[in-house]
Design a protein around this motif. Structure first.
Motif, PDB file in Angstrom:
ATOM      1  N   ARG A 141       1.012   4.311  -3.248  1.00 28.53           N
ATOM      2  CA  ARG A 141       0.677   5.733  -3.120  1.00 28.53           C
ATOM      3  C   ARG A 141       1.612   6.612  -3.957  1.00 28.53           C
ATOM      4  NH1 ARG A 141       0.724   4.651   2.605  1.00 28.53           N
ATOM      5  NH2 ARG A 141      -1.336   3.993   3.286  1.00 28.53           N
ATOM      6  N   ALA A 148       0.830  -1.217   0.000  1.00 22.03           N
ATOM      7  CA  ALA A 148       0.000   0.000   0.000  1.00 22.03           C
ATOM      8  C   ALA A 148       0.856   1.255   0.000  1.00 22.03           C
ATOM      9  CB  ALA A 148      -0.924  -0.018   1.217  1.00 22.03           C
ATOM     10  N   GLN A 188      -6.442   2.562  -1.915  1.00 19.17           N
ATOM     11  CA  GLN A 188      -5.386   3.543  -2.199  1.00 19.17           C
ATOM     12  C   GLN A 188      -5.639   4.212  -3.555  1.00 19.17           C
ATOM     13  OE1 GLN A 188      -3.498   3.759   0.526  1.00 19.17           O
ATOM     14  NE2 GLN A 188      -4.645   1.948   1.192  1.00 19.17           N
ATOM     15  N   THR A 205      -8.794   6.483  -3.271  1.00 19.16           N
ATOM     16  CA  THR A 205      -8.516   7.708  -2.510  1.00 19.16           C
ATOM     17  C   THR A 205      -7.880   8.768  -3.397  1.00 19.16           C
ATOM     18  OG1 THR A 205      -8.251   6.442  -0.463  1.00 19.16           O
ATOM     19  CG2 THR A 205      -7.295   8.651  -0.509  1.00 19.16           C
TER      20      THR A 205
END
Length: 573
Positions: free
Chosen positions: A183, A179, A302, A305
């Protein structure tokens, strides 16, 4: 901790909470049925091994009933969540489109990836959110299924379960690292996708120029370069997304083999049964699915978002023309439009500098000057496509900022050089001037615009489609339809932004007849490069570097032998 973007998404979901209750209930029901069915495998296998017909006669119908509950609940769970996801993203698309149309011209002119980048957000980012929303259904299903299967394992053999799940922290660390690395790359992927979409859109919009200048290879190489960059980023993302799969699957295989060895010793010692082994392994193998789904959801969140952040960047962008809470109506019997100490800048570049100008009702005011002198900015400010940096524009003393934006624009009609027609019928394009008027007035306006005759020669008359941006019509035909649209609007103020400069002489004569009818009884601001078209103007404003260099009639300005005289001489040499 929940991110602000996810909280906003949950806000979008609130209006569908009654449906989400059903999604949650069916998800819970499915999880309970699945875990109970998995536990029954132990009893079924032991009953089969011991030839216990009575036990089998009870267990089989129960298992069949659970299977029916499982199938039915799964159908409604997935169907309702997918449909809800569609409704949410359609709402976001509509909000984005509405926002695009409200954002001022400064935003659109300065947006790095252009309209193609905005299209990317409304298509690609929304698609990612839609895919992510489907994971919401998994929240009600797979965590509970995971817990239920874990309870199964504990009920069958708690010591073996404890030993098996000592490996869980290793999986958690793998997920966390994946994760974190995602990003970094997902925002890069979104940015490159924007530029790819922009390149594709330019290839379609500019196909005539591209073919004329033999730029096919150049545009192709541009897309290849962007595609290679995109593929490189996607390759990295895929590597990280899939890295956990082989690791967790290898660990799962190792655990199953260890369980096989352990239970075989227990059966040999008489402390276990074959049903215990089958039941334990079945629940253990089934537990892999919820773990993978939770893992996938964690990674997907992720992506979602980041896409949500990009969507709400636009939706919450403040680059809108501000409107007052209690607007005043557009003055009915107004006499004068006044530009008072008006300045405007793009960043540090001053476009207009302390401009003062009065336009009396019924006047034809021509704006002339070199490109970049501020002519278009003057008319754009009148329609509030953006607001002055300083100063004010007044209509009989009323600041246009205090007039309702729709009311203001309802009283101004615009005809531009680059005519925009909707991909619809001729009738619909003219009617767009004012949908509150009856369409029966359309032919009369087309006649005044000198457009009726050519319209009647088209295959379906007023019901003929104009094509994308009107490409099925000639330049002069498109212009005459835009004039008919402006006439149909019947606004008291008219803006003509170089309306005939792109036309040949024959087309210009036809269009000019329509313009003459359009200008009758109206206040007109005319931007023109061809000075021959504005010699009869009541007032000619000569712009230079954002300031008024000269102002007067054609005769007055020619006698001064200043800027206007110089322009006129250049066009007649």
């Amino acid at each position: 901790m929940m991110s602000p973007e996810i909280k906003k998404l949950l806000g979008e979901l609130k209006q569908y909470k009654s449906t989400l209750y059903i999604v949650a209930a069916t998800g819970i029901l499915n999880a309970l049925a699945t875990t109970q069915l998995a536990y029954m495998i132990k009893g079924l296998f032991d009953g089969l091994s011991a030839n216990q017909q009575q036990a089998m006669a009870t267990l089989v119908p129960m298992a069949l009933g659970l299977a029916l509950v499982q199938a039915t609940s799964r159908y409604f769970h997935i169907y309702l969540m997918n449909y809800t996801a569609e409704r949410v993203v359609q709402g976001l698309r509509q909000k984005l489109q509405q926002k695009f149309m409200r954002l001022n011209l400064s935003f659109h002119n300065n947006y790095a990836a252009g309209s193609g980048g905005l299209i990317s957000r409304i298509l690609n980012d929304i698609r990612i959110i839609q895919d992510g929303l489907r994971v919401v259904a998994d929240i009600f299903l797979y965590p509970l299924m995971l817990v239920g299967l874990l309870i199964n394992l504990i009920r069958i053999d708690w010591k073996l379960t404890l030993a098996t799940f000592l490996i869980a922290p290793v999986i958690a660390v793998i997920l966390k690292n994946i994760a974190r690395s995602m990003r970094k790359y997902i925002p890069q992927e979104r940015d490159v996708m924007e530029y790819m979409t922009s390149t594709i859109k330019e290839s379609l919009d500019g196909v005539r120029i591209i073919q004329s200048f033999n730029l096919e290879k150049d545009m192709g190489e541009r897309l290849i370069k962007e595609s290679d960059k995109y593929l490189g980023i996607r390759k990295t993302i895929y590597k990280r997304q899939e890295a956990s799969g082989p690791v967790t699957e290898f660990l799962a295989t190792a655990i199953v083999l260890c369980v096989f060895m352990y239970v075989s010793y227990e059966i040999a010692a008489g402390r276990s049964t074959p049903g215990t082994f089958v039941g334990f392994v079945a629940s253990l193998l089934m537990i892999n699915q919820p773990i993978k789904r939770v893992q996938e959801a964690y990674v997907r969140i992720q992506e979602v978002t980041i896409s949500l952040r990009r969507i709400f960047e636009i939706i919450e962008n403040e680059s809108e023309v501000p409107q007052v809470a209690n607007p005043v109506p557009f003055p009915k019997d107004w006499k004068k439009i006044t530009y008072k100490n008006v300045s405007f800048s793009y960043g540090k570049e001053m476009i207009l500098k302390n401009l003062n100008l009065e336009i009396n009702r019924g006047e034809v005011v021509a704006l002339v000057g070199a490109s970049g002198s501020g002519k278009s900015t003057i008319v754009n400010l009148l329609e509030r496509f953006f607001d002055p940096t300083s100063g004010e524009i007044l209509i009989d003393g009323v600041n246009i900022h205090d007039i309702g934006l729709k009311d203001l624009r309802r009283n101004v009609a615009l005809v531009t050089q680059d005519v925009f027609l909707f991909s619809d019928t001729i009738e619909k394009n003219i009617w767009a001037g004012d949908y509150n008027r009856t369409r029966e007035d359309i032919p009369a306006m087309a006649k005044l615009a000198n457009a009726h005759d050519f319209i009647m020669k088209t295959p379906h008359g007023y019901q003929s489609r104009v094509g994308d941006r009107g490409n099925l019509l000639s330049g002069g035909e498109k212009q005459r339809i835009s004039i008919a649209r402006a006439m149909f609007k019947d606004a008291p103020v008219l803006i003509l932004d170089e309306a005939t400069s792109a036309l040949d002489t024959a087309s210009e004569i036809e269009v000019q007849k329509g313009i003459d009818h359009l200008m009758e009884g109206r206040t007109a601001l005319v931007i023109a490069h061809r000075l021959s078209t504005i010699q009869k103007a009541d007032k000619i404003v000569v712009m230079k570097s954002g300031e008024i260099a000269e102002i007067g009639t054609h005769k007055d300005l020619m006698s001064k032998e200043g800027e206007y005289f110089r322009f006129h001489s250049l066009q007649h040499t």
